[in-house]
Design a protein around this motif. Sequence first.
Motif: not given
Length: 555
Positions: A283-285, A290-295, A304-305, A312-319
């Motif tokens: 996924a581009p930055k 956008k994902i981080e903003q929505v979450v 709740g998402v 677990p490391i499949d999910v970026p740290d920011t998320i």
Amino acid sequence: MAGETGIFIGAGTGGANPQSLVLKRANRHGLIAGATGTGKTVTIQGIIEGLSNAGVPCFVADVKGDLSGLAMAGSPTAKTHEIFKARAAEIGLADWAYADTPVQFWDLYGEQGHPIRTTISEMGPLLLSRLMDLNEVQEGVLTIAFTVADKDGLLLLDLDDLQSMLAHCAERADELTASYGNVSKQSVGAIQRSLLQLRSQGGANFFGEPALSMEDFLGFDDKGRGVVNILAADKLMASPKLYATFLLWLLSALFESLPEVGDPDKPKLAFFFDEAHLLFDDAPKALLDKIEQVVRLIRSKGVGVYFITQNPIDVPDTIAGQLGNRVQHALRAFTPRDQQAVKAAATTFRANPDVDVETVITELKVGEALVSALQDDGAPSPVQRTLIRPPASRVGPVTPDERKVLIQTDAIGDKYDTLVDRESAEELLAAKSAEASAAAAEAKAQDEAEKAAAAKAKEDARLAKEAERQRLSAQRDADRQARLDAQAQKAAEREAANNPWNRAITSATRSASSAAGRAVANEVSKAVFGKKSGAGASILGGLVRGVLGGLFKGR
């Protein structure tokens, strides 16, 4: 167990250390992770059952088809019955009993559930660019196409509309480049090819009308239980970009349509995102942002998402930093990446001196997990080794006949089953093109007619001029000939008048004529009157001789 304020997840042997998902903290999102076959599906099933019973609608992508079993109550004849019965007793779940859960089936392809559609405009250029794997330049051209469509009042509903709009932009490339920046036909062509690939993956089924209303995801049955929306994703998984983009669009649409509610007593909707790594792979930055903003922000909308993934490391740290409720099933430390995942998972839990997370995480049995959930005060609970509660619904998929009956009898009915193709960009641009073609053809025909008329007039003028020239030439020839004839006649007359022989012949002719006339007259007189003489005969004879003499004289 856990009452009206929480969802019972499980406990240790004898009911020790019960773990619950606190309802008023359930919109703080969560992570359910673990290797294949460690019990993630049963965990998800149990949490969804609890949320539904608490009056919380849910959405879940059913990747393997197993979660469709939520619609049917479990059976004492099932092979898992004894295992579940023993588990309920082991964790002190005395009120455990089989029960169904209200569901609605959905399917982007319209085969195993109601079709889910959205419009091209609602999807937007950012998510479409992700879906079609466009580069930055191509994404810019796509954004220009959206801008021009909006300015010209052209609805972008389906892929046909977008293709027509792109072709329209290519035709106006020089004009649009001056206003919006470079619009190259090469970039438009690349986007068009990506659209063809999207069609080949079934993307055309996703775009169109009637578009999904978010309110239809927030239903309840007659008992007040939240309806579980199950997306058939087994076929969709063959198109991972479409799958990930659709779920991100759905989150974005929920965020935009739902009002702010702050911290409700329970979520308005719980969203379960299975195979979550597909959302983040390559996924581009801009998309990650956008994902981080929505979450981050959708929590305040009461949603709740919950991300479900093997590692677990499949999910970026920011998320991952936004995921307060965690259920970690067993991980296998066979590879360096696996070992890294084990260490990463161990550091995300609130420490418990009685649990060596890094060691335990590789020793967990099927149906056992490390659990840490947000408590009433918002702090995460210390991690506990937990036996997951058995589900009340069927473990395994419904049959095709059961699914058909459930689809036909749910509250949605046939609202989304028939595609609606109203007038939009494709039709309007086609009409404009037809009008332009007709006008061009008419102008060309008129121009050709005018040219033909001008050519005919020119030819007619030439022919008239030529005819007049010929007439005048013939007149001149005739006048010349007449003058020549007159001149010749006069010349002949002069010559005749001046020729002595002609005068002698004329005189002789006249004399001969006079003599001949007199002779004839005498003969006529003799024949009429005989030889008799007398005054009458003489007079009549003279008359005859005079007439005949005149005739001969004229000769």
